[in-house]
Design a protein around this motif. Structure first.
Motif, mmCIF file in Angstrom:
data_model
loop_
_atom_site.group_PDB
_atom_site.id
_atom_site.type_symbol
_atom_site.label_atom_id
_atom_site.label_comp_id
_atom_site.label_asym_id
_atom_site.label_seq_id
_atom_site.Cartn_x
_atom_site.Cartn_y
_atom_site.Cartn_z
ATOM 1 N N TRP A 19 27.748 73.890 42.303
ATOM 2 C CA TRP A 19 27.713 74.852 41.202
ATOM 3 C C TRP A 19 27.691 76.284 41.730
ATOM 4 O O TRP A 19 28.133 77.208 41.075
ATOM 5 N N TYR A 20 27.176 76.483 42.927
ATOM 6 C CA TYR A 20 27.112 77.816 43.517
ATOM 7 C C TYR A 20 28.325 78.072 44.416
ATOM 8 O O TYR A 20 28.263 78.862 45.359
ATOM 9 N N GLY A 21 29.437 77.459 44.089
ATOM 10 C CA GLY A 21 30.658 77.546 44.888
ATOM 11 C C GLY A 21 31.140 78.955 45.163
ATOM 12 O O GLY A 21 31.821 79.205 46.152
ATOM 13 N N LYS A 22 30.802 79.883 44.314
ATOM 14 C CA LYS A 22 31.201 81.277 44.541
ATOM 15 C C LYS A 22 30.147 82.028 45.341
ATOM 16 O O LYS A 22 30.263 83.229 45.566
ATOM 17 N N GLY A 23 29.093 81.315 45.777
ATOM 18 C CA GLY A 23 28.043 81.925 46.579
ATOM 19 C C GLY A 23 26.854 82.357 45.740
ATOM 20 O O GLY A 23 26.868 82.275 44.511
ATOM 21 N N SER A 123 20.671 73.055 40.916
ATOM 22 C CA SER A 123 21.380 73.348 39.663
ATOM 23 C C SER A 123 21.169 74.815 39.306
ATOM 24 O O SER A 123 20.228 75.444 39.811
ATOM 25 N N PRO A 124 21.989 75.348 38.420
ATOM 26 C CA PRO A 124 21.770 76.731 37.986
ATOM 27 C C PRO A 124 20.386 76.926 37.364
ATOM 28 O O PRO A 124 19.757 77.967 37.551
ATOM 29 N N PHE A 143 24.976 89.019 49.622
ATOM 30 C CA PHE A 143 25.792 87.888 49.206
ATOM 31 C C PHE A 143 25.836 86.825 50.304
ATOM 32 O O PHE A 143 26.067 87.132 51.473
ATOM 33 N N TYR A 144 25.604 85.579 49.911
ATOM 34 C CA TYR A 144 25.686 84.430 50.813
ATOM 35 C C TYR A 144 26.783 83.506 50.303
ATOM 36 O O TYR A 144 26.662 82.936 49.212
#
Length: 158
Positions: A19-23, A123-124, A143-144
């Motif tokens: 879900w955190y694919g964009k970092g 999860s978010p 940003f990671y």
């Protein structure tokens, strides 16, 4: 035996993007909230115990006697009760209330990898729940990329 179409559709792809694919973004604000609150634990390895003991000028045995306790059969850093909260024994605050760590350079991996813990990135909602008390997880920060988040999180596995 072949998998039914319904079962195949219900099974998540192993290589699915998290879900955190964009970092994710995080920058420590030195609020100290990750070092205080309800009673918990801070795990550490034998090598980390040695590094902490060396930093404090103690033998490992003396470090363990003075600064650790057993939680669920494993060593954890000691806590100090302050009002309703429990502070890590190494939590410090300056005259303005800014938090610090008296062993920052040798703090355990558990501390170094906050907030990228499995229970926070599942999860978010879990990320948002952790972020409710961590201002460093709110409104941007460093940003990671997703791969770096995964590597940091995986380094916490026993």
């Amino acid at each position: 035996m072949a998998m039914s179409r319904d079962a195949a559709e219900a099974t998540p792809a192993i290589d699915a993007e998290p879900w955190y694919g964009k970092g994710l973004s995080f920058t420590c604000t030195q609020c100290g909230n990750c070092c205080t609150g309800p009673s918990g634990f801070v795990r550490f390895t034998n090598a980390e115990a040695k590094a902490m003991a060396d930093r404090l000028g103690l033998t490992v045995a003396d470090f363990r006697k003075r600064y650790t306790r057993q939680v669920a059969g494993r060593p954890s850093l000691t806590e100090i009760k302050r009002g309703r909260d429990y502070d890590c024994v190494f939590l410090t605050r300056d005259e303005h209330g800014k938090a610090g760590c008296s062993i920052y350079e040798v703090r355990p991996k558990q501390c170094r990898t906050w907030p990228f813990w499995p229970e926070n990135i599942g999860s978010p909602r879990e990320w948002a729940d952790a972020g409710a008390t961590c201002p460093g997880m709110q409104n941007g920060g460093k940003f990671y990329p997703a791969e770096q988040v995964r590597i940091i999180c995986d380094s916490n596995d026993p």
